[in-house]
Motif scaffolding. Sequence first.
Motif, short mmCIF file in Angstrom:
data_model
loop_
_atom_site.label_atom_id
_atom_site.label_comp_id
_atom_site.label_asym_id
_atom_site.label_seq_id
_atom_site.Cartn_x
_atom_site.Cartn_y
_atom_site.Cartn_z
N LEU A 1 47.86 47.61 40.36
CA LEU A 1 47.59 46.24 40.76
C LEU A 1 47.50 45.40 39.50
CD1 LEU A 1 44.75 46.81 43.41
CD2 LEU A 1 47.18 46.52 43.84
N VAL A 2 48.27 44.33 39.44
CA VAL A 2 48.29 43.49 38.24
C VAL A 2 47.95 42.07 38.62
CG1 VAL A 2 49.68 42.64 36.32
CG2 VAL A 2 50.03 44.98 37.18
N GLU A 3 46.80 41.59 38.09
CA GLU A 3 46.37 40.21 38.33
C GLU A 3 46.96 39.29 37.27
OE1 GLU A 3 42.51 42.67 39.23
OE2 GLU A 3 44.07 42.64 37.70
N TYR B 1 37.90 38.25 37.32
CA TYR B 1 38.27 38.38 38.73
C TYR B 1 39.17 39.60 38.91
CZ TYR B 1 36.25 33.90 39.93
OH TYR B 1 35.38 32.87 40.17
N TYR B 2 38.82 40.40 39.91
CA TYR B 2 39.55 41.64 40.21
C TYR B 2 40.12 41.59 41.62
CZ TYR B 2 36.85 43.53 36.28
OH TYR B 2 36.28 43.76 35.04
N CYS B 3 41.34 42.05 41.79
CA CYS B 3 41.84 42.26 43.14
C CYS B 3 41.74 43.75 43.47
CB CYS B 3 43.27 41.77 43.30
SG CYS B 3 44.53 42.78 42.51
N ASN C 1 39.70 51.18 47.44
CA ASN C 1 40.21 52.36 46.74
C ASN C 1 40.89 52.04 45.42
OD1 ASN C 1 39.42 54.18 48.69
ND2 ASN C 1 41.32 54.01 49.84
N TYR C 2 41.60 50.94 45.37
CA TYR C 2 42.41 50.63 44.20
C TYR C 2 42.00 49.27 43.64
CZ TYR C 2 45.31 54.28 46.25
OH TYR C 2 45.76 55.46 46.78
N TRP C 3 41.98 49.21 42.31
CA TRP C 3 41.53 48.00 41.61
C TRP C 3 42.51 47.62 40.51
CZ3 TRP C 3 37.11 45.33 42.92
CH2 TRP C 3 36.27 45.97 43.86
N GLY C 4 42.63 46.30 40.30
CA GLY C 4 43.38 45.82 39.16
C GLY C 4 42.52 45.84 37.91
N GLN C 5 43.12 45.40 36.81
CA GLN C 5 42.43 45.44 35.51
C GLN C 5 41.57 44.21 35.28
OE1 GLN C 5 45.49 44.38 35.88
NE2 GLN C 5 45.49 42.47 34.70
N GLY C 6 41.75 43.18 36.10
CA GLY C 6 40.95 41.97 35.99
C GLY C 6 41.63 40.88 35.19
N THR C 7 41.30 39.63 35.52
CA THR C 7 41.78 38.47 34.79
C THR C 7 40.61 37.51 34.59
OG1 THR C 7 43.47 36.73 34.72
CG2 THR C 7 42.54 37.24 36.88
N GLN C 8 40.49 36.99 33.38
CA GLN C 8 39.35 36.14 33.04
C GLN C 8 39.58 34.72 33.55
OE1 GLN C 8 36.34 36.86 31.21
NE2 GLN C 8 35.81 34.79 31.92
N VAL C 9 38.56 34.18 34.19
CA VAL C 9 38.53 32.78 34.59
C VAL C 9 37.33 32.14 33.92
CG1 VAL C 9 38.18 31.18 36.50
CG2 VAL C 9 39.69 33.15 36.79
N THR C 10 37.59 31.09 33.16
CA THR C 10 36.52 30.38 32.48
C THR C 10 36.57 28.92 32.87
OG1 THR C 10 36.66 31.91 30.60
CG2 THR C 10 35.49 29.82 30.25
N VAL C 11 35.45 28.41 33.38
CA VAL C 11 35.36 27.02 33.81
C VAL C 11 34.38 26.31 32.88
CG1 VAL C 11 34.91 25.45 35.72
CG2 VAL C 11 35.79 27.76 36.18
N SER C 12 34.87 25.31 32.18
CA SER C 12 34.02 24.58 31.24
C SER C 12 33.41 23.36 31.93
CB SER C 12 34.83 24.14 30.02
OG SER C 12 35.85 23.26 30.41
N SER C 13 32.22 23.01 31.48
CA SER C 13 31.52 21.87 32.09
C SER C 13 31.86 20.57 31.38
CB SER C 13 30.03 22.11 32.05
OG SER C 13 29.61 22.33 30.73
#
Length: 125
Positions: free
Chosen positions: A4-6, A94-96, A113-125
């Motif tokens: 799984l690739v995010e 965030y992981y799918c 059962n299966y997980w991706g490696q994750g992708t970073q989400v950064t929200v600035s104020s």
Amino acid sequence: QVQLVESGGGLVQAGGSLRLSCAASGRTFSNYGMGWFRQVPGNEREFVAAISWSGRGTYYADSVKGRFTISRDNAKNTVYLQMNSLKPEDTAVYYCAVSQNRDYGLGNVNLYNYWGQGTQVTVSS
């Protein structure tokens, strides 16, 4: 080999939008529910959104309801997360994931059962 690739994460200002994608390969996941989870360092992985195998059932954490939309394209073996009106508290990795089930218990992190490696989400104020 299941993979799984995010993609689609990044840095955005508060109020902005991002669209995450998760492409699955190695097998067909059209018969299984899929979900998005997120994790902040030091915290447990938390449920964000999930979608049933058919796409007819969608489920959201209260914190994202009305702002995030999950969808899937079974022909492409891909699930999406459209994130609008982002807030700084949405900052996380965030992981799918692919569930064991078609449309049951999709909010339970332990039923995936299966997980991706994750992708970073950064929200600035």
